[in-house]
Design a protein around this motif. Sequence first.
Motif, PDB file in Angstrom:
ATOM      1  N   UNK A   1     -10.760  -7.348   0.197  1.00  0.00           N
ATOM      2  CA  UNK A   1      -9.974  -8.208   1.446  1.00  0.00           C
ATOM      3  C   UNK A   1      -9.603  -9.338   0.942  1.00  0.00           C
ATOM      4  N   UNK A   2      -9.944  -9.877  -0.146  1.00  0.00           N
ATOM      5  CA  UNK A   2      -9.597 -11.288  -1.013  1.00  0.00           C
ATOM      6  C   UNK A   2      -8.193 -11.336  -1.231  1.00  0.00           C
ATOM      7  N   UNK A   3      -7.786 -12.765  -1.283  1.00  0.00           N
ATOM      8  CA  UNK A   3      -6.444 -12.869  -1.648  1.00  0.00           C
ATOM      9  C   UNK A   3      -6.097 -12.550  -3.191  1.00  0.00           C
ATOM     10  N   UNK A   4      -7.004 -12.408  -3.976  1.00  0.00           N
ATOM     11  CA  UNK A   4      -6.850 -12.240  -5.444  1.00  0.00           C
ATOM     12  C   UNK A   4      -6.282 -10.797  -5.676  1.00  0.00           C
ATOM     13  N   UNK A   5      -6.283  -9.991  -4.764  1.00  0.00           N
ATOM     14  CA  UNK A   5      -5.876  -8.524  -5.272  1.00  0.00           C
ATOM     15  C   UNK A   5      -4.624  -8.570  -5.712  1.00  0.00           C
ATOM     16  N   UNK A   6      -4.300  -8.056  -6.895  1.00  0.00           N
ATOM     17  CA  UNK A   6      -2.904  -7.507  -7.453  1.00  0.00           C
ATOM     18  C   UNK A   6      -2.304  -6.211  -6.311  1.00  0.00           C
ATOM     19  N   UNK A   7      -1.323  -6.729  -6.002  1.00  0.00           N
ATOM     20  CA  UNK A   7      -0.713  -5.762  -5.074  1.00  0.00           C
ATOM     21  C   UNK A   7       0.727  -5.299  -5.513  1.00  0.00           C
ATOM     22  N   UNK A   8       1.115  -4.023  -5.800  1.00  0.00           N
ATOM     23  CA  UNK A   8       2.202  -3.445  -6.265  1.00  0.00           C
ATOM     24  C   UNK A   8       2.707  -2.467  -5.160  1.00  0.00           C
ATOM     25  N   UNK A   9       4.100  -2.666  -4.738  1.00  0.00           N
ATOM     26  CA  UNK A   9       4.753  -1.721  -4.056  1.00  0.00           C
ATOM     27  C   UNK A   9       5.540  -0.596  -4.566  1.00  0.00           C
ATOM     28  N   UNK A  10       5.216   0.470  -4.580  1.00  0.00           N
ATOM     29  CA  UNK A  10       6.117   1.641  -5.276  1.00  0.00           C
ATOM     30  C   UNK A  10       6.569   2.772  -4.560  1.00  0.00           C
ATOM     31  N   UNK A  11       7.539   3.262  -5.122  1.00  0.00           N
ATOM     32  CA  UNK A  11       8.047   4.425  -4.502  1.00  0.00           C
ATOM     33  C   UNK A  11       7.617   5.594  -5.342  1.00  0.00           C
ATOM     34  N   UNK A  12       7.647   6.783  -4.569  1.00  0.00           N
ATOM     35  CA  UNK A  12       7.505   8.135  -5.041  1.00  0.00           C
ATOM     36  C   UNK A  12       8.429   9.285  -4.613  1.00  0.00           C
ATOM     37  N   UNK A  13       9.249   9.589  -5.530  1.00  0.00           N
ATOM     38  CA  UNK A  13      10.198  10.583  -5.216  1.00  0.00           C
ATOM     39  C   UNK A  13      10.388  11.591  -6.301  1.00  0.00           C
TER      40      UNK A  13
END
Length: 143
Positions: free
Chosen positions: A50-62
Motif C-alpha cells: 500500500x506504499x507509494x513506492x510500488x512500481x505500477x504497470x498497466x497492461x493489456x492482454x489479448x
Amino acid sequence: MKKNIIITSVIIVAIVLLVVINNTGKNNNSVPSNTTTPAGTSAETSVDFSTPDVKEFTMTAKQWEFSPSTITVNKGDKVRLLVTSIDVAHGINLPDFGVSGFINPGKQTVVEFVADKQGTFSFFCNVACGIGHSNMRGTLIVN
Ligand SMILES: [Cu+2]
C-alpha cells in the motif's frame, strides 16, 4: 499345531501392514503442511504493497500478446501489474516470483510481487485462449 502357526503369521503380517500404512499416512500429511504454509504466508504477509513506492504497470492482454510485453524494474522493487483482457479469458503467470492470476474477459486483474532477484524472466498466459496461446508471453527484466 499348524493352524496356530498360520493364524499367528497372519496376525503378525496384519500388524506389520497396519504400522506401514499408518506411517505412510503420517508422512503424506506432514510434508505438504510443513513446506507450503511457512513459505507462502511469510512471503505474502511481510510486504506492504500500500506504499507509494510500488512500481505500477498497466497492461493489456489479448489474443495473443501482452502489451507492453517487456517490463523493466530494479532489484528490490515492489511491482504491481494491472492486466486487463480486452477479449477472452487469459492468465498471467510469472513462476520465478510465484505470480499467477486469472484474467476474466473484459476485466482487470492485479498481481503484485517483489522483484527480489536480478535477471531476465518470462511471464506467460496460462489459460488456453486459442491457437496462438503458447506464444503469448512476455519478459520481465530486473536490473
Ligand atoms: Cu492463453
